[in-house]
Design a protein around this motif. Structure first.
Motif, PDB file in Angstrom:
ATOM      1  N   ALA A   1       0.827  -1.222   0.000  1.00 40.99           N
ATOM      2  CA  ALA A   1       0.000   0.000   0.000  1.00 40.99           C
ATOM      3  C   ALA A   1       0.853   1.262   0.000  1.00 40.99           C
ATOM      4  CB  ALA A   1      -0.920   0.003   1.214  1.00 40.99           C
ATOM      5  N   PHE A   2       2.146   1.118   0.374  1.00 44.36           N
ATOM      6  CA  PHE A   2       3.037   2.292   0.454  1.00 44.36           C
ATOM      7  C   PHE A   2       3.897   2.450  -0.794  1.00 44.36           C
ATOM      8  CE2 PHE A   2       1.520   2.690   4.585  1.00 44.36           C
ATOM      9  CZ  PHE A   2       1.745   1.555   5.339  1.00 44.36           C
TER      10      PHE A   2
ATOM     11  N   VAL B   1      -1.050   7.295  -2.804  1.00 42.87           N
ATOM     12  CA  VAL B   1      -2.450   6.958  -2.501  1.00 42.87           C
ATOM     13  C   VAL B   1      -3.300   7.481  -3.663  1.00 42.87           C
ATOM     14  CG1 VAL B   1      -4.391   7.388  -0.941  1.00 42.87           C
ATOM     15  CG2 VAL B   1      -2.111   6.920  -0.018  1.00 42.87           C
ATOM     16  N   ASP B   2      -4.197   6.629  -4.148  1.00 36.69           N
ATOM     17  CA  ASP B   2      -5.011   6.969  -5.322  1.00 36.69           C
ATOM     18  C   ASP B   2      -6.134   7.921  -4.910  1.00 36.69           C
ATOM     19  OD1 ASP B   2      -6.583   4.949  -7.927  1.00 36.69           O
ATOM     20  OD2 ASP B   2      -6.866   7.051  -7.331  1.00 36.69           O
TER      21      ASP B   2
ATOM     22  N   GLU C   1      -9.631   6.876  -5.560  1.00 31.01           N
ATOM     23  CA  GLU C   1     -10.165   5.884  -4.605  1.00 31.01           C
ATOM     24  C   GLU C   1     -10.377   6.521  -3.237  1.00 31.01           C
ATOM     25  OE1 GLU C   1      -9.999   2.181  -6.937  1.00 31.01           O
ATOM     26  OE2 GLU C   1     -10.894   2.720  -5.015  1.00 31.01           O
ATOM     27  N   VAL C   2      -9.544   7.522  -2.908  1.00 31.02           N
ATOM     28  CA  VAL C   2      -9.565   8.128  -1.570  1.00 31.02           C
ATOM     29  C   VAL C   2      -9.651   9.646  -1.751  1.00 31.02           C
ATOM     30  CG1 VAL C   2      -8.431   8.099   0.684  1.00 31.02           C
ATOM     31  CG2 VAL C   2      -7.970   6.255  -0.922  1.00 31.02           C
TER      32      VAL C   2
ATOM     33  N   TYR D   1      -8.230  12.396   0.644  1.00 33.05           N
ATOM     34  CA  TYR D   1      -6.874  12.132   1.180  1.00 33.05           C
ATOM     35  C   TYR D   1      -6.050  13.417   1.280  1.00 33.05           C
ATOM     36  CZ  TYR D   1      -2.469   9.838   2.130  1.00 33.05           C
ATOM     37  OH  TYR D   1      -1.289   9.444   2.736  1.00 33.05           O
TER      38      TYR D   1
ATOM     39  N   ALA E   1       0.137   7.625   7.075  1.00 34.48           N
ATOM     40  CA  ALA E   1      -0.784   6.485   7.230  1.00 34.48           C
ATOM     41  C   ALA E   1      -1.408   6.492   8.618  1.00 34.48           C
ATOM     42  CB  ALA E   1      -0.056   5.173   6.965  1.00 34.48           C
TER      43      ALA E   1
ATOM     44  N   TYR F   1      -3.978   9.441   8.616  1.00 33.79           N
ATOM     45  CA  TYR F   1      -5.190   9.293   7.820  1.00 33.79           C
ATOM     46  C   TYR F   1      -6.062   8.130   8.307  1.00 33.79           C
ATOM     47  CZ  TYR F   1      -8.488   9.068   4.028  1.00 33.79           C
ATOM     48  OH  TYR F   1      -9.660   9.061   3.312  1.00 33.79           O
ATOM     49  N   ASN F   2      -5.473   7.202   9.042  1.00 34.34           N
ATOM     50  CA  ASN F   2      -6.176   5.986   9.469  1.00 34.34           C
ATOM     51  C   ASN F   2      -6.165   5.844  10.986  1.00 34.34           C
ATOM     52  OD1 ASN F   2      -6.508   4.620   6.639  1.00 34.34           O
ATOM     53  ND2 ASN F   2      -4.377   5.320   6.745  1.00 34.34           N
TER      54      ASN F   2
ATOM     55  N   MET G   1      -9.852  -2.040   9.502  1.00 29.79           N
ATOM     56  CA  MET G   1      -9.066  -1.582   8.339  1.00 29.79           C
ATOM     57  C   MET G   1      -8.010  -0.570   8.768  1.00 29.79           C
ATOM     58  SD  MET G   1      -9.353  -3.001   5.549  1.00 29.79           S
ATOM     59  CE  MET G   1      -8.612  -1.802   4.445  1.00 29.79           C
TER      60      MET G   1
ATOM     61  N   ILE H   1      -3.799  -0.981   8.578  1.00 28.65           N
ATOM     62  CA  ILE H   1      -2.826  -0.108   7.900  1.00 28.65           C
ATOM     63  C   ILE H   1      -1.868   0.506   8.909  1.00 28.65           C
ATOM     64  CG2 ILE H   1      -4.325   1.952   7.819  1.00 28.65           C
ATOM     65  CD1 ILE H   1      -2.355   1.255   4.784  1.00 28.65           C
TER      66      ILE H   1
ATOM     67  N   ARG I   1       0.876  -1.921   9.630  1.00 24.84           N
ATOM     68  CA  ARG I   1       1.846  -1.952   8.525  1.00 24.84           C
ATOM     69  C   ARG I   1       2.695  -0.681   8.539  1.00 24.84           C
ATOM     70  NH1 ARG I   1      -1.677  -3.046   3.412  1.00 24.84           N
ATOM     71  NH2 ARG I   1      -3.392  -2.306   4.698  1.00 24.84           N
TER      72      ARG I   1
HETATM   73  C1  LIG Z   1      -1.323   4.109   2.181  1.00 22.11           C
HETATM   74  C2  LIG Z   1      -2.699   4.518   2.579  1.00 22.11           C
HETATM   75  N1  LIG Z   1      -2.945   5.512   3.414  1.00 22.11           N
HETATM   76  O1  LIG Z   1      -4.282   5.604   3.568  1.00 22.11           O
HETATM   77  C3  LIG Z   1      -4.864   4.630   2.827  1.00 22.11           C
HETATM   78  C4  LIG Z   1      -6.337   4.418   2.778  1.00 22.11           C
HETATM   79  C5  LIG Z   1      -3.885   3.938   2.178  1.00 22.11           C
HETATM   80  C6  LIG Z   1      -4.052   2.825   1.275  1.00 22.11           C
HETATM   81  C7  LIG Z   1      -3.839   3.018  -0.087  1.00 22.11           C
HETATM   82  C8  LIG Z   1      -3.963   1.919  -0.933  1.00 22.11           C
HETATM   83  N2  LIG Z   1      -3.717   2.014  -2.301  1.00 22.11           N
HETATM   84  S1  LIG Z   1      -4.690   2.938  -3.254  1.00 22.11           S
HETATM   85  O2  LIG Z   1      -4.724   4.283  -2.771  1.00 22.11           O
HETATM   86  O3  LIG Z   1      -4.230   2.778  -4.611  1.00 22.11           O
HETATM   87  C9  LIG Z   1      -6.239   2.234  -3.130  1.00 22.11           C
HETATM   88  C10 LIG Z   1      -7.125   2.760  -2.218  1.00 22.11           C
HETATM   89  C11 LIG Z   1      -8.406   2.218  -2.147  1.00 22.11           C
HETATM   90  C12 LIG Z   1      -8.773   1.159  -2.965  1.00 22.11           C
HETATM   91  C13 LIG Z   1      -7.847   0.637  -3.868  1.00 22.11           C
HETATM   92  C14 LIG Z   1      -6.560   1.176  -3.952  1.00 22.11           C
HETATM   93  C15 LIG Z   1      -4.290   0.657  -0.459  1.00 22.11           C
HETATM   94  C16 LIG Z   1      -4.472   0.511   0.919  1.00 22.11           C
HETATM   95  C17 LIG Z   1      -4.772  -0.859   1.442  1.00 22.11           C
HETATM   96  O4  LIG Z   1      -4.936  -0.968   2.695  1.00 22.11           O
HETATM   97  O5  LIG Z   1      -4.812  -1.799   0.635  1.00 22.11           O
HETATM   98  C18 LIG Z   1      -4.379   1.584   1.796  1.00 22.11           C
END
Ligand SMILES: Cc1noc(C)c1-c1cc(NS(=O)(=O)c2ccccc2)cc(C(=O)O)c1
Length: 130
Positions: free
Chosen positions: A30-31, A35-36, A39-40, A43, A82, A85-86, A92, A96, A99
């Motif tokens: 995930a790092f 961060v997409d 998807e987020v 962020y 991380a 944000y979490n 979940m 994270i 990790r």
């Molecule tokens: C890093 C981070 N910081 O906040 C978060 C939330 C993450 C994070 C980022 C990613 N990768 S991503 O942004 O491309 C993605 C986000 C949501 C759905 C699909 C891909 C994955 C994960 C995970 O736990 O798998 C977590």
């Protein structure tokens, strides 16, 4: 001069070794990339200085770092962001955060095991002279 460029080339090799070692670890997938924000979407509202392992490699190639400490400042953003944000107690977020803490410890452990003190001092002298 030449000696300085030799030291900075060795620094880039060392920092790539550290970054690639972390990027190969499945726990840190995930790092590995930014961060997409599709998807987020919120962020960048929460995290003001995003960072990830691929961006660290780009920074190394662009010769951004003259000391290991400058690299560690950016690398620390990955796990600090991380945790920021979490923060919640849901599984979940906890996953994270575990990790992120593993990344923090792995980063410091690789550097402590592989970094020669004399080399770090040579880099710091170059930084002080610029
Ligand atoms: C890093 C981070 N910081 O906040 C978060 C939330 C993450 C994070 C980022 C990613 N990768 S991503 O942004 O491309 C993605 C986000 C949501 C759905 C699909 C891909 C994955 C994960 C995970 O736990 O798998 C977590």
């Amino acid at each position: 001069e030449e000696q300085e460029e030799d030291v900075l080339r060795d620094l880039r090799l060392f920092l790539r070794y550290v970054t690639e070692s972390l990027a190969q670890d499945r726990r840190f997938k995930a790092f590995a990339k930014p961060v997409d924000t599709e998807e987020v979407p919120d962020y960048t509202l929460v995290v003001k200085a995003p960072m990830d392992l691929s961006t660290l490699l780009t920074n190394i190639d662009e010769q951004k770092y003259v000391t290991v400490d400058e690299f560690v400042c950016d690398a620390d953003l990955i796990w600090k962001n991380a945790l920021e944000y979490n923060p919640d107690s849901d599984p979940m977020d906890r996953h994270i955060r575990h990790r992120a803490c593993a990344l923090r410890d792995a980063l410091r452990s690789i550097i402590r095991a592989e970094l020669n003190e004399g080399f770090q001092r040579a880099c710091e002298e170059i930084r002080a002279s610029r």
